[in-house]
Design a protein around this motif. Structure first.
Motif, mmCIF file in Angstrom:
data_model
loop_
_atom_site.group_PDB
_atom_site.id
_atom_site.type_symbol
_atom_site.label_atom_id
_atom_site.label_comp_id
_atom_site.label_asym_id
_atom_site.label_seq_id
_atom_site.Cartn_x
_atom_site.Cartn_y
_atom_site.Cartn_z
ATOM 1 N N UNK A 71 31.355 34.790 48.198
ATOM 2 C CA UNK A 71 32.741 34.403 47.981
ATOM 3 C C UNK A 71 32.984 33.097 48.735
ATOM 4 N N UNK A 72 33.393 32.034 48.051
ATOM 5 C CA UNK A 72 33.614 30.745 48.735
ATOM 6 C C UNK A 72 34.656 30.868 49.839
ATOM 7 N N UNK A 73 34.404 30.138 50.934
ATOM 8 C CA UNK A 73 35.261 30.249 52.104
ATOM 9 C C UNK A 73 35.920 28.913 52.455
ATOM 10 N N UNK A 74 37.032 28.978 53.193
ATOM 11 C CA UNK A 74 37.748 27.739 53.555
ATOM 12 C C UNK A 74 36.892 26.733 54.310
ATOM 13 N N UNK A 75 35.964 27.225 55.163
ATOM 14 C CA UNK A 75 35.102 26.307 55.897
ATOM 15 C C UNK A 75 34.262 25.460 54.954
ATOM 16 N N UNK A 76 33.866 26.054 53.835
ATOM 17 C CA UNK A 76 33.055 25.315 52.876
ATOM 18 C C UNK A 76 33.896 24.293 52.122
ATOM 19 N N UNK A 77 35.188 24.557 51.973
ATOM 20 C CA UNK A 77 36.088 23.533 51.435
ATOM 21 C C UNK A 77 36.103 22.316 52.356
ATOM 22 N N UNK A 78 36.022 22.551 53.654
ATOM 23 C CA UNK A 78 35.968 21.440 54.603
ATOM 24 C C UNK A 78 34.686 20.628 54.419
ATOM 25 N N UNK A 79 33.590 21.306 54.103
ATOM 26 C CA UNK A 79 32.329 20.615 53.837
ATOM 27 C C UNK A 79 32.470 19.716 52.608
ATOM 28 N N UNK A 101 13.153 14.965 61.965
ATOM 29 C CA UNK A 101 12.659 14.554 60.648
ATOM 30 C C UNK A 101 12.910 13.075 60.370
ATOM 31 N N UNK A 102 13.545 12.386 61.301
ATOM 32 C CA UNK A 102 13.725 10.944 61.176
ATOM 33 C C UNK A 102 15.094 10.503 60.701
ATOM 34 N N UNK A 103 16.031 11.423 60.639
ATOM 35 C CA UNK A 103 17.385 11.033 60.250
ATOM 36 C C UNK A 103 18.092 10.349 61.422
ATOM 37 N N UNK A 104 19.013 9.458 61.103
ATOM 38 C CA UNK A 104 19.769 8.737 62.126
ATOM 39 C C UNK A 104 21.247 9.140 62.061
ATOM 40 N N UNK A 105 21.961 8.773 63.109
ATOM 41 C CA UNK A 105 23.408 9.040 63.175
ATOM 42 C C UNK A 105 23.723 10.495 62.822
ATOM 43 N N UNK A 106 22.958 11.413 63.399
ATOM 44 C CA UNK A 106 23.180 12.838 63.140
ATOM 45 C C UNK A 106 24.407 13.285 63.926
ATOM 46 N N UNK A 107 25.360 13.866 63.235
ATOM 47 C CA UNK A 107 26.658 14.161 63.832
ATOM 48 C C UNK A 107 27.059 15.610 63.564
ATOM 49 N N UNK A 108 27.442 16.321 64.618
ATOM 50 C CA UNK A 108 28.030 17.648 64.483
ATOM 51 C C UNK A 108 29.538 17.508 64.284
ATOM 52 N N UNK A 109 30.075 18.260 63.346
ATOM 53 C CA UNK A 109 31.497 18.160 63.025
ATOM 54 C C UNK A 109 32.117 19.548 63.089
ATOM 55 N N UNK A 110 33.239 19.644 63.751
ATOM 56 C CA UNK A 110 33.902 20.934 63.932
ATOM 57 C C UNK A 110 34.806 21.274 62.754
ATOM 58 N N UNK A 111 34.973 22.578 62.535
ATOM 59 C CA UNK A 111 35.864 23.030 61.466
ATOM 60 C C UNK A 111 37.287 23.180 62.004
ATOM 61 N N UNK A 112 38.181 23.720 61.189
ATOM 62 C CA UNK A 112 39.590 23.851 61.550
ATOM 63 C C UNK A 112 39.807 24.757 62.761
ATOM 64 N N UNK A 113 38.792 25.575 63.093
ATOM 65 C CA UNK A 113 38.896 26.482 64.223
ATOM 66 C C UNK A 113 38.223 25.923 65.481
ATOM 67 N N UNK A 114 37.762 24.680 65.413
ATOM 68 C CA UNK A 114 37.126 24.053 66.554
ATOM 69 C C UNK A 114 35.688 24.470 66.771
ATOM 70 N N UNK A 115 35.051 25.041 65.746
ATOM 71 C CA UNK A 115 33.661 25.476 65.852
ATOM 72 C C UNK A 115 32.731 24.458 65.199
ATOM 73 N N UNK A 116 31.544 24.264 65.780
ATOM 74 C CA UNK A 116 30.535 23.422 65.140
ATOM 75 C C UNK A 116 30.167 24.056 63.811
ATOM 76 N N UNK A 117 30.567 23.431 62.709
ATOM 77 C CA UNK A 117 30.401 24.073 61.404
ATOM 78 C C UNK A 117 29.720 23.180 60.379
ATOM 79 N N UNK A 118 29.704 21.866 60.632
ATOM 80 C CA UNK A 118 29.095 20.945 59.680
ATOM 81 C C UNK A 118 28.224 19.935 60.395
ATOM 82 N N UNK A 119 27.284 19.401 59.640
ATOM 83 C CA UNK A 119 26.404 18.356 60.162
ATOM 84 C C UNK A 119 26.264 17.275 59.117
#
Length: 291
Positions: A93-101, A268-286
């Protein structure tokens, strides 16, 4: 039976499980779906009636809710990013956090000012198709691909693509098994790869509500405790080879494993790797860029 009396039965049966507000929401989702009766309709006419011949679907729904089956599976539909989606037990079931993604991906594509006709996107582990379809709907001339290991999930995703009038290339493949990759997948050169892969460790099952744990597909949810980043490793390896220069990789991630996921992607050689928080302040996206 009066609709208001049926509403009382819902609350009497379900409030102890879900709480009054959520039960009220469930009730009106059911009346709208089964009888085209809204909350406003009942407010305007307290004497609305559902005949005995019409009652079976909503009493079936009541019984399913009592057994903690998700309302989305009962009705067979949900909404995601303002779009309608069909769902069943073969799809999460799709979730709001994935809408943020999805919002993050769209923001970055527009920020990059990529030519939409040239923008190619791959959604890995598409499930219901909610990510791929939402992106295709909002970047109308992009070329969007989506893969999943589950044939039944792909069937539902294809149905949702038709429902939302978007053109997506669906591919059956297991990202963990290179032998399952066909030539179409191997030949892709992409601007964006996005994925919401399985990331809940077995040790975290105690945090999962029963309606999720007992109904949603475990294949799309859980990973082994000692190999929790297996999908991120495989997708990063695929992405570093199939993203174009300056292409972008986006993940939904386990809130407890943000730093570990970031380190893995950087290796793996990626640059500018960034952790992004969701609406609840949790690390949820990269988000990461290919050099």
């Amino acid at each position: 039976m009066l609709v208001k009396d049926l509403k009382h039965i819902f609350h009497e049966t379900l409030d102890v499980i879900y709480g009054e507000q959520e039960v009220s929401s469930f009730f009106f989702l059911c009346t709208a779906s089964f009888f085209n009766i809204s909350r406003l309709d009942l407010a305007l006419d307290r004497n609305l009636v559902i005949t005995k011949a019409e009652q079976q679907p909503i009493f079936d729904a009541l019984e399913a809710l009592k057994n903690e089956k998700p309302i989305q599976y009962i009705l067979g539909e949900t909404a995601f990013y303002g779009l309608p989606f069909k769902v069943n037990e073969n799809t999460l079931i799709p979730r709001p956090e994935t809408e943020e993604l999805v919002a993050l991906v769209l923001h970055n594509i527009k920020k990059q000012k990529q030519n939409s006709k040239a923008c190619s996107i791959l959604d890995i582990g598409t499930g219901s198709g909610c990510i791929a379809i939402s992106l295709a709907k909002n970047i109308k001339e992009a070329q969007v691909y989506a893969i999943d290991v589950s044939v039944k999930a792909l069937e539902k995703a294809k149905e949702n693509a038709v429902l939302n009038a978007v053109d997506i290339t669906f591919i059956e493949a297991n990202i963990l098994n290179k032998n399952s990759w066909d030539f179409e997948l191997l030949d892709l050169k992409l601007d964006v790869i996005v994925s919401n892969p399985p990331y809940v460790r077995n040790l975290e099952k105690t945090e999962i509500q029963n309606n999720v744990l007992n109904n949603e597909p475990h294949l799309a949810l859980f990973v082994e405790d000692d190999n929790a980043l297996v999908f991120y490793r495989a997708i990063s390896e695929f992405a570093i080879k199939h993203l174009k220069p300056n292409g972008q990789l986006f993940f939904e991630i386990n809130e407890y494993l943000g730093k570990e996921t970031k380190v893995l992607v950087e290796r793996f050689g990626f640059k500018d790797v960034e952790l992004i928080q969701d609406m609840y302040g949790k690390d949820r996206m990269l988000k990461a860029d290919k050099i």
